[in-house]
Design a protein around this motif. Structure first.
Motif, PDB file in Angstrom:
ATOM      1  N   ARG A   1       0.828  -1.205   0.000  1.00  0.00           N
ATOM      2  CA  ARG A   1       0.000   0.000   0.000  1.00  0.00           C
ATOM      3  C   ARG A   1       0.864   1.257   0.000  1.00  0.00           C
ATOM      4  NH1 ARG A   1      -3.023  -1.145   3.873  1.00  0.00           N
ATOM      5  NH2 ARG A   1      -1.931  -0.155   5.605  1.00  0.00           N
ATOM      6  N   VAL A   2       1.928   1.250   0.814  1.00  0.00           N
ATOM      7  CA  VAL A   2       2.788   2.427   0.886  1.00  0.00           C
ATOM      8  C   VAL A   2       3.516   2.641  -0.431  1.00  0.00           C
ATOM      9  CG1 VAL A   2       4.751   3.484   2.063  1.00  0.00           C
ATOM     10  CG2 VAL A   2       3.013   2.269   3.382  1.00  0.00           C
ATOM     11  N   VAL A   3       4.003   1.582  -1.056  1.00  0.00           N
ATOM     12  CA  VAL A   3       4.662   1.705  -2.350  1.00  0.00           C
ATOM     13  C   VAL A   3       3.716   2.371  -3.344  1.00  0.00           C
ATOM     14  CG1 VAL A   3       5.507   0.412  -4.361  1.00  0.00           C
ATOM     15  CG2 VAL A   3       6.297  -0.191  -2.062  1.00  0.00           C
ATOM     16  N   ARG A   4       2.461   1.929  -3.359  1.00  0.00           N
ATOM     17  CA  ARG A   4       1.493   2.525  -4.286  1.00  0.00           C
ATOM     18  C   ARG A   4       1.258   3.994  -3.955  1.00  0.00           C
ATOM     19  NH1 ARG A   4      -3.363   4.135  -4.033  1.00  0.00           N
ATOM     20  NH2 ARG A   4      -3.629   3.329  -1.921  1.00  0.00           N
ATOM     21  N   GLU A   5       1.124   4.305  -2.658  1.00  0.00           N
ATOM     22  CA  GLU A   5       0.851   5.691  -2.274  1.00  0.00           C
ATOM     23  C   GLU A   5       2.035   6.612  -2.585  1.00  0.00           C
ATOM     24  OE1 GLU A   5      -0.547   5.824   1.758  1.00  0.00           O
ATOM     25  OE2 GLU A   5      -2.409   4.788   1.269  1.00  0.00           O
ATOM     26  N   LEU A   6       3.221   6.048  -2.682  1.00  0.00           N
ATOM     27  CA  LEU A   6       4.401   6.836  -3.037  1.00  0.00           C
ATOM     28  C   LEU A   6       4.609   6.903  -4.550  1.00  0.00           C
ATOM     29  CD1 LEU A   6       6.956   5.739  -0.297  1.00  0.00           C
ATOM     30  CD2 LEU A   6       5.536   7.788  -0.354  1.00  0.00           C
ATOM     31  N   GLY A   7       3.725   6.269  -5.308  1.00  0.00           N
ATOM     32  CA  GLY A   7       3.798   6.354  -6.764  1.00  0.00           C
ATOM     33  C   GLY A   7       4.480   5.187  -7.425  1.00  0.00           C
ATOM     34  N   GLY A   8       4.797   4.145  -6.665  1.00  0.00           N
ATOM     35  CA  GLY A   8       5.453   2.967  -7.240  1.00  0.00           C
ATOM     36  C   GLY A   8       4.453   1.901  -7.644  1.00  0.00           C
ATOM     37  N   ARG A   9       4.995   0.796  -8.167  1.00  0.00           N
ATOM     38  CA  ARG A   9       4.159  -0.340  -8.585  1.00  0.00           C
ATOM     39  C   ARG A   9       4.384  -1.501  -7.620  1.00  0.00           C
ATOM     40  NH1 ARG A   9       4.808  -2.914 -13.403  1.00  0.00           N
ATOM     41  NH2 ARG A   9       7.053  -2.558 -13.421  1.00  0.00           N
ATOM     42  N   ALA A  10       3.281  -2.078  -7.153  1.00  0.00           N
ATOM     43  CA  ALA A  10       3.373  -3.186  -6.213  1.00  0.00           C
ATOM     44  C   ALA A  10       2.286  -4.201  -6.508  1.00  0.00           C
ATOM     45  CB  ALA A  10       3.243  -2.683  -4.781  1.00  0.00           C
ATOM     46  N   LEU A  11       2.530  -5.444  -6.112  1.00  0.00           N
ATOM     47  CA  LEU A  11       1.511  -6.483  -6.144  1.00  0.00           C
ATOM     48  C   LEU A  11       1.670  -7.311  -4.880  1.00  0.00           C
ATOM     49  CD1 LEU A  11      -0.799  -7.949  -7.603  1.00  0.00           C
ATOM     50  CD2 LEU A  11       0.928  -9.476  -8.590  1.00  0.00           C
ATOM     51  N   ALA A  12       0.601  -7.392  -4.093  1.00  0.00           N
ATOM     52  CA  ALA A  12       0.635  -8.114  -2.826  1.00  0.00           C
ATOM     53  C   ALA A  12       0.020  -9.498  -3.001  1.00  0.00           C
ATOM     54  CB  ALA A  12      -0.127  -7.333  -1.763  1.00  0.00           C
ATOM     55  N   LEU A  13       0.821 -10.530  -2.764  1.00  0.00           N
ATOM     56  CA  LEU A  13       0.291 -11.889  -2.661  1.00  0.00           C
ATOM     57  C   LEU A  13      -0.190 -12.081  -1.233  1.00  0.00           C
ATOM     58  CD1 LEU A  13       3.070 -13.923  -4.537  1.00  0.00           C
ATOM     59  CD2 LEU A  13       0.896 -13.091  -5.452  1.00  0.00           C
ATOM     60  N   VAL A  14      -1.428 -12.497  -1.059  1.00  0.00           N
ATOM     61  CA  VAL A  14      -1.997 -12.529   0.279  1.00  0.00           C
ATOM     62  C   VAL A  14      -2.910 -13.736   0.459  1.00  0.00           C
ATOM     63  CG1 VAL A  14      -3.846 -10.968  -0.492  1.00  0.00           C
ATOM     64  CG2 VAL A  14      -3.352 -11.204   1.957  1.00  0.00           C
ATOM     65  N   LEU A  15      -2.762 -14.420   1.611  1.00  0.00           N
ATOM     66  CA  LEU A  15      -3.701 -15.462   1.972  1.00  0.00           C
ATOM     67  C   LEU A  15      -5.004 -14.820   2.439  1.00  0.00           C
ATOM     68  CD1 LEU A  15      -1.567 -18.082   3.953  1.00  0.00           C
ATOM     69  CD2 LEU A  15      -2.275 -18.142   1.566  1.00  0.00           C
TER      70      LEU A  15
ATOM     71  N   ALA B   1      -0.107   2.347   8.541  1.00  0.00           N
ATOM     72  CA  ALA B   1       0.761   2.578   7.376  1.00  0.00           C
ATOM     73  C   ALA B   1       0.084   3.426   6.304  1.00  0.00           C
ATOM     74  CB  ALA B   1       1.233   1.248   6.791  1.00  0.00           C
ATOM     75  N   HIS B   2      -0.160   4.694   6.639  1.00  0.00           N
ATOM     76  CA  HIS B   2      -0.732   5.628   5.673  1.00  0.00           C
ATOM     77  C   HIS B   2       0.108   6.900   5.566  1.00  0.00           C
ATOM     78  CE1 HIS B   2      -4.495   3.755   4.369  1.00  0.00           C
ATOM     79  NE2 HIS B   2      -4.624   3.293   5.597  1.00  0.00           N
ATOM     80  N   PRO B   3       1.381   6.788   5.199  1.00  0.00           N
ATOM     81  CA  PRO B   3       2.187   8.001   5.041  1.00  0.00           C
ATOM     82  C   PRO B   3       1.750   8.774   3.803  1.00  0.00           C
ATOM     83  CG  PRO B   3       3.434   6.109   4.282  1.00  0.00           C
ATOM     84  CD  PRO B   3       2.155   5.580   4.882  1.00  0.00           C
ATOM     85  N   ASP B   4       1.615  10.073   3.962  1.00  0.00           N
ATOM     86  CA  ASP B   4       1.272  10.939   2.839  1.00  0.00           C
ATOM     87  C   ASP B   4       2.533  11.211   2.018  1.00  0.00           C
ATOM     88  OD1 ASP B   4      -0.463  13.087   1.492  1.00  0.00           O
ATOM     89  OD2 ASP B   4       1.269  14.227   2.244  1.00  0.00           O
ATOM     90  N   ARG B   5       2.427  11.097   0.694  1.00  0.00           N
ATOM     91  CA  ARG B   5       3.607  11.270  -0.149  1.00  0.00           C
ATOM     92  C   ARG B   5       4.240  12.647   0.031  1.00  0.00           C
ATOM     93  NH1 ARG B   5       4.453   9.769  -6.543  1.00  0.00           N
ATOM     94  NH2 ARG B   5       6.378  10.903  -6.833  1.00  0.00           N
ATOM     95  N   GLY B   6       3.416  13.688   0.092  1.00  0.00           N
ATOM     96  CA  GLY B   6       3.963  15.018   0.280  1.00  0.00           C
ATOM     97  C   GLY B   6       4.706  15.144   1.599  1.00  0.00           C
ATOM     98  N   THR B   7       4.180  14.505   2.649  1.00  0.00           N
ATOM     99  CA  THR B   7       4.851  14.535   3.945  1.00  0.00           C
ATOM    100  C   THR B   7       6.169  13.789   3.882  1.00  0.00           C
ATOM    101  OG1 THR B   7       2.707  14.644   5.071  1.00  0.00           O
ATOM    102  CG2 THR B   7       4.602  13.993   6.398  1.00  0.00           C
ATOM    103  N   VAL B   8       6.187  12.661   3.189  1.00  0.00           N
ATOM    104  CA  VAL B   8       7.432  11.894   3.037  1.00  0.00           C
ATOM    105  C   VAL B   8       8.501  12.751   2.360  1.00  0.00           C
ATOM    106  CG1 VAL B   8       8.518   9.913   1.906  1.00  0.00           C
ATOM    107  CG2 VAL B   8       6.281   9.653   2.994  1.00  0.00           C
ATOM    108  N   GLU B   9       8.114  13.404   1.279  1.00  0.00           N
ATOM    109  CA  GLU B   9       9.084  14.212   0.541  1.00  0.00           C
ATOM    110  C   GLU B   9       9.571  15.402   1.374  1.00  0.00           C
ATOM    111  OE1 GLU B   9       6.921  14.978  -3.037  1.00  0.00           O
ATOM    112  OE2 GLU B   9       7.469  13.051  -3.931  1.00  0.00           O
ATOM    113  N   ARG B  10       8.666  16.001   2.146  1.00  0.00           N
ATOM    114  CA  ARG B  10       9.076  17.113   3.014  1.00  0.00           C
ATOM    115  C   ARG B  10      10.042  16.633   4.090  1.00  0.00           C
ATOM    116  NH1 ARG B  10       7.511  18.732   7.872  1.00  0.00           N
ATOM    117  NH2 ARG B  10       5.693  17.338   7.907  1.00  0.00           N
ATOM    118  N   LEU B  11       9.731  15.500   4.705  1.00  0.00           N
ATOM    119  CA  LEU B  11      10.588  14.980   5.767  1.00  0.00           C
ATOM    120  C   LEU B  11      11.930  14.506   5.220  1.00  0.00           C
ATOM    121  CD1 LEU B  11       8.004  13.016   7.950  1.00  0.00           C
ATOM    122  CD2 LEU B  11       9.069  15.213   8.451  1.00  0.00           C
ATOM    123  N   ARG B  12      11.930  13.990   3.985  1.00  0.00           N
ATOM    124  CA  ARG B  12      13.211  13.572   3.405  1.00  0.00           C
ATOM    125  C   ARG B  12      14.150  14.768   3.302  1.00  0.00           C
ATOM    126  NH1 ARG B  12      17.520  12.966   2.546  1.00  0.00           N
ATOM    127  NH2 ARG B  12      18.644  11.672   1.038  1.00  0.00           N
TER     128      ARG B  12
END
Length: 317
Positions: free
Chosen positions: A52-66, A297-308
């Motif tokens: 979920r975080v990868v997607r929210e940061l603009g990346g591509r992810a696929l979760a395999l899940v039981l 696990a809901h980090p906002d992308r803008g907040t991540v970039e500001r904190l970086r």
């Protein structure tokens, strides 16, 4: 500072997902009926959080899940609602539900984590088959193993990743962690408790922590170790030595999924071709952004970039 467009698909594995129910109450007292407010539900479990975080940061992810039972169907509804790409492997048992309650009078958080359903051999082997067919640039195994799944499961996953020449990332605990380290691990993300378990001893000082992480890297068990220590910062162990970053000064509204967020930010940056130390800094920023938001696990992308932008370069110890 902004993330680039990550070209790699990041595949995650969640063997013991959960529906995370979070709420607040005015005060936690025994035997009283406690009225809650601010309730929310999130699909939880290490690999789901990372995806979920990868997607929210603009990346591509696929979760395999039981996924199993009525609660598994609800989990899939929640994943569809928040847009997390997932591939379910359905099981007979019911997906677990976990709870966290924050005492509004003092800010203390209480977390109640269910064990999870028993998984049969045909069911966990179906996950290995799905991994074999997954065309991912990175593979992350994150979270606990439910009853019925062999303790060496992540070792088996590591073997699949090695055959496919896919960097394998491990974040787990207990025997699943120790046996997973028998395989080829590109990045180990660890808490202090987990590193102490692998080392077989208490690690009260920085020197102790560095020595334990260095032993793993020098023995060829992992290429790098990221140790997260909450308010005490984080360490990255590379072959050339340890690097430390302090924790960022942020307002904490919930800690669930902070480590998963750290891992998502770091692996996404590695997938963009950034250096391990730069990726480490992105991990710290993403973990810090996650604790500023309620829920799991809901980090906002803008907040991540500001904190970086506030993270100074990692320092040698």
């Amino acid at each position: 500072m902004a993330f680039l467009s990550c070209p790699s698909l990041i595949g995650t594995i969640t063997m013991n997902p959960t529906i995370d129910v979070a709420a607040q109450t005015q005060s936690v007292r025994p035997t009283h009926k406690l009225r809650t407010f601010g309730e929310r539900e999130d699909p939880g479990g290490g690999g789901l959080n990372v995806a979920r975080v990868v997607r929210e940061l603009g990346g591509r992810a696929l979760a395999l899940v039981l996924s199993g039972g009525a609660t598994g169907r609800h989990l899939e509804e929640l994943l569809a609602e928040d847009g997390t790409p997932f591939q379910p492997v359905r099981i007979a048992g019911r997906t677990r539900i976990s709870h966290s309650v924050t005492d509004a009078s003092n800010g203390h958080e209480y977390r109640f984590v269910a064990e999870g359903p028993t998984v049969g051999e045909a069911e966990w082997r179906a996950v290995l088959d799905a991994i074999e067919a997954l065309d991912a640039g990175w593979l992350i195994a994150s979270g606990s193993l439910p009853p019925g799944v062999p303790a060496d499961f992540y070792h088996r996953v590591a073997a699949v990743a090695e055959r496919r020449n896919t960097p394998f990332v491990l974040d787990s605990s207990g025997p699943a962690l120790t046996m997973g380290l028998a395989g080829r691990v590109h990045l180990l993300k660890s808490s202090l408790t987990e590193l102490e378990m692998v080392a077989g001893r208490a690690l009260p000082t920085r020197d102790d922590q560095e020595r334990a992480a260095s032993d793993l890297v020098s023995a060829g068990r992992v290429a790098m170790v990221a140790l997260t220590l909450g308010e005490h910062g984080a360490m990255l162990m590379l072959p050339e030595g340890p690097f430390w970053l302090p924790a960022l000064n942020v307002v904490v509204n919930g800690t669930a999924g902070a480590g998963d967020s750290f891992l998502a930010g770091m692996v996404m940056a590695l997938g963009e071709g950034r250096s391990p130390m730069d990726a480490f800094a992105w991990g710290v920023a993403t973990g810090a952004a996650a604790v500023t938001a309620p829920g799991t696990a809901h980090p906002d992308r803008g907040t991540v970039e500001r904190l970086r932008g506030l993270v100074r370069g990692p320092a040698r110890a």
